[in-house]
Scaffold this active site. Structure first.
Site, PDB file in Angstrom:
ATOM      1  N   HIS A 176       0.814  -1.230   0.000  1.00 41.48           N
ATOM      2  CA  HIS A 176       0.000   0.000   0.000  1.00 41.48           C
ATOM      3  C   HIS A 176       0.846   1.278   0.000  1.00 41.48           C
ATOM      4  O   HIS A 176       0.711   2.089  -0.926  1.00 41.48           O
ATOM      5  CB  HIS A 176      -1.016  -0.058   1.147  1.00 41.48           C
ATOM      6  CG  HIS A 176      -1.654   1.249   1.441  1.00 41.48           C
ATOM      7  ND1 HIS A 176      -2.523   1.849   0.557  1.00 41.48           N
ATOM      8  CD2 HIS A 176      -1.529   2.107   2.486  1.00 41.48           C
ATOM      9  CE1 HIS A 176      -2.915   3.016   1.061  1.00 41.48           C
ATOM     10  NE2 HIS A 176      -2.322   3.194   2.231  1.00 41.48           N
TER      11      HIS A 176
ATOM     12  N   HIS B  49       3.787   6.847   5.486  1.00 43.11           N
ATOM     13  CA  HIS B  49       2.586   7.555   5.937  1.00 43.11           C
ATOM     14  C   HIS B  49       1.716   6.782   6.935  1.00 43.11           C
ATOM     15  O   HIS B  49       0.987   7.393   7.703  1.00 43.11           O
ATOM     16  CB  HIS B  49       1.750   8.060   4.748  1.00 43.11           C
ATOM     17  CG  HIS B  49       0.852   7.038   4.127  1.00 43.11           C
ATOM     18  ND1 HIS B  49       1.287   6.169   3.156  1.00 43.11           N
ATOM     19  CD2 HIS B  49      -0.454   6.722   4.355  1.00 43.11           C
ATOM     20  CE1 HIS B  49       0.278   5.388   2.802  1.00 43.11           C
ATOM     21  NE2 HIS B  49      -0.782   5.697   3.519  1.00 43.11           N
ATOM     22  N   ASP B  50       1.777   5.460   6.935  1.00 40.26           N
ATOM     23  CA  ASP B  50       0.946   4.694   7.873  1.00 40.26           C
ATOM     24  C   ASP B  50       1.753   4.091   9.021  1.00 40.26           C
ATOM     25  O   ASP B  50       1.207   3.355   9.842  1.00 40.26           O
ATOM     26  CB  ASP B  50       0.209   3.568   7.134  1.00 40.26           C
ATOM     27  CG  ASP B  50      -1.044   4.075   6.427  1.00 40.26           C
ATOM     28  OD1 ASP B  50      -1.644   5.065   6.906  1.00 40.26           O
ATOM     29  OD2 ASP B  50      -1.422   3.484   5.405  1.00 40.26           O
TER      30      ASP B  50
ATOM     31  N   GLU C 222       0.596   5.534  12.544  1.00 35.65           N
ATOM     32  CA  GLU C 222      -0.788   5.143  12.822  1.00 35.65           C
ATOM     33  C   GLU C 222      -0.933   3.646  13.073  1.00 35.65           C
ATOM     34  O   GLU C 222      -1.685   3.210  13.934  1.00 35.65           O
ATOM     35  CB  GLU C 222      -1.674   5.569  11.652  1.00 35.65           C
ATOM     36  CG  GLU C 222      -3.144   5.403  11.937  1.00 35.65           C
ATOM     37  CD  GLU C 222      -4.002   6.072  10.870  1.00 35.65           C
ATOM     38  OE1 GLU C 222      -3.790   7.276  10.623  1.00 35.65           O
ATOM     39  OE2 GLU C 222      -4.840   5.387  10.273  1.00 35.65           O
ATOM     40  N   ASP C 223      -0.198   2.853  12.319  1.00 35.47           N
ATOM     41  CA  ASP C 223      -0.431   1.395  12.356  1.00 35.47           C
ATOM     42  C   ASP C 223       0.633   0.574  13.064  1.00 35.47           C
ATOM     43  O   ASP C 223       0.467  -0.632  13.213  1.00 35.47           O
ATOM     44  CB  ASP C 223      -0.600   0.858  10.923  1.00 35.47           C
ATOM     45  CG  ASP C 223      -1.882   1.351  10.291  1.00 35.47           C
ATOM     46  OD1 ASP C 223      -2.779   1.772  11.041  1.00 35.47           O
ATOM     47  OD2 ASP C 223      -1.985   1.330   9.053  1.00 35.47           O
TER      48      ASP C 223
ATOM     49  N   ASP D   1      -3.416   8.533  -1.165  1.00 37.19           N
ATOM     50  CA  ASP D   1      -3.869   7.471  -0.253  1.00 37.19           C
ATOM     51  C   ASP D   1      -5.312   7.078  -0.553  1.00 37.19           C
ATOM     52  O   ASP D   1      -5.656   5.896  -0.633  1.00 37.19           O
ATOM     53  CB  ASP D   1      -3.737   8.003   1.185  1.00 37.19           C
ATOM     54  CG  ASP D   1      -3.954   6.940   2.250  1.00 37.19           C
ATOM     55  OD1 ASP D   1      -3.577   5.772   2.022  1.00 37.19           O
ATOM     56  OD2 ASP D   1      -4.484   7.279   3.325  1.00 37.19           O
TER      57      ASP D   1
HETATM   58 ZN    ZN Z   1      -2.601   4.679   3.769  1.00 33.37          ZN
END
Ligand code: ZN
Length: 185
Positions: free
Chosen positions: A34, A59-60, A63-64, A127
């Site tokens: 992704h 970018h994630d 967050e993840d 995204d």
């Molecule tokens: Zn994303």
């Protein structure tokens, strides 16, 4: 070559952080596909700022792959050290506040996107393009058509606050949105 170095360092870093994660789809695609696709979408639309591409790859990651204040702080410090302030700022701007409910987070994205930096706005659009494509090509398990349509509509709202920086990419979002909507309706 210096930029290429930085980009591959980011790619390796993101691949490591996401190594046990898969996308939500039935295909169980490795998560790293992704962010690679988000970065490639930006490159396809002639974005060549290396901080932007590095931030897209990462970018994630916050967050993840980080939970709670402590872990987020540690990871942010590491990103700052390895990739610099521009990258960290863009990554944090596109990181949802996980102490909020999913519904609140969605509302926040619509509200906050118009105030984001240019880099963060471009990442948002790329995204959402990739997420919509995934919903059509590799739909998350158990998502009804209505849920998919609701996602597309929400993504369009978020993107409306991020437009105006790359007209070709804006137009591509619209194209992906309409062809995907047609498949769902
Ligand atoms: Zn994303």
């Amino acid at each position: 070559m210096e930029n290429l170095n930085k980009i591959f360092k980011a790619l390796e870093f993101a691949a490591n952080r996401h190594k046990y994660q898969t996308r939500k789809g039935v295909g169980k695609i490795p998560y790293i596909n992704h962010p690679i696709r988000v970065a490639k979408t930006l490159i396809d639309f002639d974005e060549d700022d290396s901080d932007l591409i590095v931030a897209a790859l990462l970018h994630d990651v916050v967050e993840d792959t980080a939970q709670g204040e402590q872990q987020i702080k540690g990871l942010s410090d590491l990103i700052l050290q390895m990739f610099g302030e521009n990258v960290l700022l863009a990554v944090l701007e596109v990181t949802d506040n996980k102490s909020l409910s999913v519904e609140e987070r969605k509302k926040m994205q619509v509200q906050l996107t118009p105030r984001l930096s240019d880099r963060a706005k471009k990442i948002k659009i790329a995204d959402k393009i990739c997420n919509i494509q995934d919903i059509i090509d590799d739909p998350p398990e158990g998502w009804s058509e209505d849920r998919k349509i609701a996602y597309l509509d929400w993504a369009k709202q978020v993107v409306s606050g991020a437009r105006g920086l790359n007209h070709e990419m804006d137009a591509y979002f619209d194209e992906v949105y309409s062809t995907s909507m047609r498949k769902l309706e």
